[in-house]
Motif scaffolding. Sequence first.
Motif, PDB file in Angstrom:
ATOM      1  N   ILE A   1      -1.572  12.423  11.053  1.00 51.19           N
ATOM      2  CA  ILE A   1      -1.774  11.711   9.789  1.00 51.19           C
ATOM      3  C   ILE A   1      -2.748  12.516   8.930  1.00 51.19           C
ATOM      4  O   ILE A   1      -3.791  12.963   9.423  1.00 51.19           O
ATOM      5  N   GLY A   2      -2.387  12.747   7.676  1.00 53.76           N
ATOM      6  CA  GLY A   2      -3.240  13.496   6.760  1.00 53.76           C
ATOM      7  C   GLY A   2      -3.242  12.882   5.373  1.00 53.76           C
ATOM      8  O   GLY A   2      -2.638  11.829   5.141  1.00 53.76           O
ATOM      9  N   LEU A   3      -3.932  13.540   4.464  1.00 55.07           N
ATOM     10  CA  LEU A   3      -3.989  13.094   3.068  1.00 55.07           C
ATOM     11  C   LEU A   3      -3.413  14.178   2.167  1.00 55.07           C
ATOM     12  O   LEU A   3      -3.615  15.369   2.406  1.00 55.07           O
ATOM     13  N   ALA A   4      -2.702  13.754   1.117  1.00 54.44           N
ATOM     14  CA  ALA A   4      -2.118  14.690   0.160  1.00 54.44           C
ATOM     15  C   ALA A   4      -2.190  14.084  -1.237  1.00 54.44           C
ATOM     16  O   ALA A   4      -2.313  12.867  -1.404  1.00 54.44           O
ATOM     17  N   VAL A   5      -2.102  14.955  -2.240  1.00 50.98           N
ATOM     18  CA  VAL A   5      -2.181  14.545  -3.649  1.00 50.98           C
ATOM     19  C   VAL A   5      -1.088  15.271  -4.435  1.00 50.98           C
ATOM     20  O   VAL A   5      -0.472  16.216  -3.923  1.00 50.98           O
TER      21      VAL A   5
ATOM     22  N   VAL B   1      -3.813   9.000  -3.887  1.00 50.57           N
ATOM     23  CA  VAL B   1      -3.854   9.852  -2.699  1.00 50.57           C
ATOM     24  C   VAL B   1      -2.881   9.281  -1.670  1.00 50.57           C
ATOM     25  O   VAL B   1      -2.881   8.073  -1.403  1.00 50.57           O
ATOM     26  N   LEU B   2      -2.058  10.132  -1.094  1.00 46.27           N
ATOM     27  CA  LEU B   2      -1.051   9.699  -0.125  1.00 46.27           C
ATOM     28  C   LEU B   2      -1.567   9.844   1.301  1.00 46.27           C
ATOM     29  O   LEU B   2      -2.118  10.879   1.683  1.00 46.27           O
ATOM     30  N   VAL B   3      -1.371   8.784   2.093  1.00 49.15           N
ATOM     31  CA  VAL B   3      -1.593   8.864   3.535  1.00 49.15           C
ATOM     32  C   VAL B   3      -0.262   9.310   4.131  1.00 49.15           C
ATOM     33  O   VAL B   3       0.692   8.539   4.194  1.00 49.15           O
ATOM     34  N   THR B   4      -0.195  10.561   4.518  1.00 50.68           N
ATOM     35  CA  THR B   4       1.087  11.157   4.893  1.00 50.68           C
ATOM     36  C   THR B   4       1.155  11.453   6.383  1.00 50.68           C
ATOM     37  O   THR B   4       0.128  11.543   7.061  1.00 50.68           O
ATOM     38  N   SER B   5       2.372  11.596   6.889  1.00 52.00           N
ATOM     39  CA  SER B   5       2.586  11.842   8.315  1.00 52.00           C
ATOM     40  C   SER B   5       3.844  12.678   8.495  1.00 52.00           C
ATOM     41  O   SER B   5       4.584  12.928   7.540  1.00 52.00           O
ATOM     42  N   ARG B   6       4.092  13.064   9.726  1.00 47.50           N
ATOM     43  CA  ARG B   6       5.308  13.848  10.016  1.00 47.50           C
ATOM     44  C   ARG B   6       6.559  13.064   9.607  1.00 47.50           C
ATOM     45  O   ARG B   6       7.533  13.648   9.116  1.00 47.50           O
ATOM     46  N   SER B   7       6.533  11.756   9.768  1.00 47.60           N
ATOM     47  CA  SER B   7       7.712  10.937   9.502  1.00 47.60           C
ATOM     48  C   SER B   7       8.163  11.041   8.051  1.00 47.60           C
ATOM     49  O   SER B   7       9.337  11.310   7.762  1.00 47.60           O
ATOM     50  N   ASN B   8       7.243  10.820   7.095  1.00 48.33           N
ATOM     51  CA  ASN B   8       7.648  10.840   5.684  1.00 48.33           C
ATOM     52  C   ASN B   8       7.544  12.223   5.056  1.00 48.33           C
ATOM     53  O   ASN B   8       8.239  12.536   4.097  1.00 48.33           O
ATOM     54  N   HIS B   9       6.685  13.086   5.602  1.00 48.63           N
ATOM     55  CA  HIS B   9       6.448  14.394   4.989  1.00 48.63           C
ATOM     56  C   HIS B   9       7.475  15.436   5.443  1.00 48.63           C
ATOM     57  O   HIS B   9       7.836  16.331   4.683  1.00 48.63           O
ATOM     58  N   ILE B  10       7.946  15.300   6.686  1.00 48.26           N
ATOM     59  CA  ILE B  10       8.838  16.323   7.254  1.00 48.26           C
ATOM     60  C   ILE B  10      10.225  15.768   7.533  1.00 48.26           C
ATOM     61  O   ILE B  10      11.232  16.273   7.022  1.00 48.26           O
ATOM     62  N   ILE B  11      10.285  14.720   8.357  1.00 44.98           N
ATOM     63  CA  ILE B  11      11.579  14.281   8.882  1.00 44.98           C
ATOM     64  C   ILE B  11      12.422  13.557   7.837  1.00 44.98           C
ATOM     65  O   ILE B  11      13.603  13.879   7.654  1.00 44.98           O
TER      66      ILE B  11
ATOM     67  N   ILE C   1     -10.135   4.725  -6.294  1.00 45.58           N
ATOM     68  CA  ILE C   1      -9.031   5.613  -5.923  1.00 45.58           C
ATOM     69  C   ILE C   1      -7.980   4.810  -5.168  1.00 45.58           C
ATOM     70  O   ILE C   1      -8.316   4.009  -4.279  1.00 45.58           O
ATOM     71  N   LYS C   2      -6.733   5.011  -5.522  1.00 45.18           N
ATOM     72  CA  LYS C   2      -5.642   4.320  -4.840  1.00 45.18           C
ATOM     73  C   LYS C   2      -5.207   5.149  -3.630  1.00 45.18           C
ATOM     74  O   LYS C   2      -4.846   6.321  -3.752  1.00 45.18           O
ATOM     75  N   LEU C   3      -5.251   4.538  -2.445  1.00 48.34           N
ATOM     76  CA  LEU C   3      -4.829   5.194  -1.214  1.00 48.34           C
ATOM     77  C   LEU C   3      -3.460   4.627  -0.848  1.00 48.34           C
ATOM     78  O   LEU C   3      -3.341   3.497  -0.379  1.00 48.34           O
ATOM     79  N   VAL C   4      -2.410   5.405  -1.120  1.00 50.34           N
ATOM     80  CA  VAL C   4      -1.042   4.922  -0.960  1.00 50.34           C
ATOM     81  C   VAL C   4      -0.558   5.142   0.470  1.00 50.34           C
ATOM     82  O   VAL C   4      -0.553   6.272   0.970  1.00 50.34           O
ATOM     83  N   VAL C   5      -0.165   4.054   1.112  1.00 50.08           N
ATOM     84  CA  VAL C   5       0.383   4.103   2.476  1.00 50.08           C
ATOM     85  C   VAL C   5       1.886   3.863   2.370  1.00 50.08           C
ATOM     86  O   VAL C   5       2.306   2.776   1.954  1.00 50.08           O
ATOM     87  N   PRO C   6       2.732   4.821   2.739  1.00 51.25           N
ATOM     88  CA  PRO C   6       4.171   4.654   2.561  1.00 51.25           C
ATOM     89  C   PRO C   6       4.842   3.864   3.689  1.00 51.25           C
ATOM     90  O   PRO C   6       6.007   4.083   4.005  1.00 51.25           O
ATOM     91  N   ASN C   7       4.081   2.963   4.296  1.00 51.76           N
ATOM     92  CA  ASN C   7       4.548   2.155   5.426  1.00 51.76           C
ATOM     93  C   ASN C   7       4.023   0.730   5.268  1.00 51.76           C
ATOM     94  O   ASN C   7       3.075   0.500   4.524  1.00 51.76           O
ATOM     95  N   PRO C   8       4.610  -0.228   5.997  1.00 50.84           N
ATOM     96  CA  PRO C   8       4.134  -1.609   5.898  1.00 50.84           C
ATOM     97  C   PRO C   8       2.730  -1.769   6.496  1.00 50.84           C
ATOM     98  O   PRO C   8       2.285  -0.924   7.284  1.00 50.84           O
ATOM     99  N   PRO C   9       2.044  -2.843   6.162  1.00 51.02           N
ATOM    100  CA  PRO C   9       0.745  -3.116   6.775  1.00 51.02           C
ATOM    101  C   PRO C   9       0.876  -3.276   8.294  1.00 51.02           C
ATOM    102  O   PRO C   9       1.893  -3.768   8.791  1.00 51.02           O
ATOM    103  N   GLY C  10      -0.160  -2.834   9.007  1.00 54.55           N
ATOM    104  CA  GLY C  10      -0.200  -3.036  10.454  1.00 54.55           C
ATOM    105  C   GLY C  10       0.246  -1.856  11.289  1.00 54.55           C
ATOM    106  O   GLY C  10      -0.015  -1.817  12.491  1.00 54.55           O
ATOM    107  N   GLY C  11       0.920  -0.881  10.679  1.00 53.48           N
ATOM    108  CA  GLY C  11       1.358   0.290  11.426  1.00 53.48           C
ATOM    109  C   GLY C  11       0.239   1.308  11.584  1.00 53.48           C
ATOM    110  O   GLY C  11      -0.852   1.149  11.021  1.00 53.48           O
ATOM    111  N   PRO C  12       0.478   2.378  12.349  1.00 52.62           N
ATOM    112  CA  PRO C  12      -0.563   3.385  12.593  1.00 52.62           C
ATOM    113  C   PRO C  12      -1.148   3.982  11.311  1.00 52.62           C
ATOM    114  O   PRO C  12      -2.366   4.104  11.181  1.00 52.62           O
TER     115      PRO C  12
END
Length: 328
Positions: free
Chosen positions: A258-262, A95-105, A37-48
């Motif tokens: 931080i949550g997961l979405a599809v 699967v997306l690793v999502t947060s308030r930053s990319n999901h809402i703001i 399964i691909k776990l997509v992080v919409p941020n650079p490596p090393g962040g929260p």
Amino acid sequence: MTTRRTVVGGACASLVAPWLLPGFAQAAEASYPQRPIKLVVPNPPGGPSDIVARFLAESMRTPLGQPLIIDNRPGASGLIGTAAVANAPADGYAVLVTSRSNHIIAPLVQQGAQANPQRDLAPVGLALRAIGVMATPGKSPWRSMRDFLAQAKAQPGKLFYGSAGIGSTNHIAIEQLKSLAGIDLVHVPYKGSGPLITGLMAGEVQLALLDFSSAQSALQSGSIRALAHSASHRLPSMADVPTLAESGFPRFDPSFWIGLAVPRATPAPVIERLSKALDVALAETQMKARAQVNGWELVGGGPKALEATIRQDMDDFPALVQRLDLKS
């Protein structure tokens, strides 16, 4: 009598892609997952989000029986990775690793955004809330949020707060605090959390919202002081620091979730399988130990917890973003 048309028709039927047949789809859902399964992080490596994703990938592997491969897709305030998952096949393998930053703001701030998370994504679960700390320079005279707010009200427009950048989570959160508390603070945007902490330590700004793990070193050295935090209860490591609810703000939640979405059309059995695997991962002793060190409140509990969090944010943030005229 068998006609040529019957023979040809039967041959064509045998060539129909098996995944288009209802029985095959149901069987595939029941046996999910059958590959990594691909776990997509919409941020650079090393962040929260990336750190959390790597812990989850490790802990969810056993209950799912397949590896989870980290795929960092940074850019456009997280919307490039978000769009990549929104447009992926709805089969549970992205699967997306999502947060308030990319999901809402980000969708509220960016004109012509590449993805609409409310429309395009289905929640899997809320993994955790990263505790937010309202902090001030270590040499400041304030010992509590009430102390700071009293001076802010006495000197409107004379105190400064910092953020990790215009439109960042901590920018929006302190603007929300200003509205709730009826105070006037001047915004100083920095280029990221590192420069923000440096500026706070130097006294360039008098207030900042920091995530617990990023603030730990400066808090321990006394370079900055915590006035309040967003946890639901007092923390053993900061037993003398009240929660924001205790400080008079029971509805103000500046935690970094931080949550997961599809993809929206992902079958319910697949979402359920992912959600249960997430809950198993969050219940691990090792994950609980990591949470304590990093200031995370583990949540879980299925899609409804993330749905409720998104709903609350959508009640709070659109009007605030519009009032601040945050468009890019």
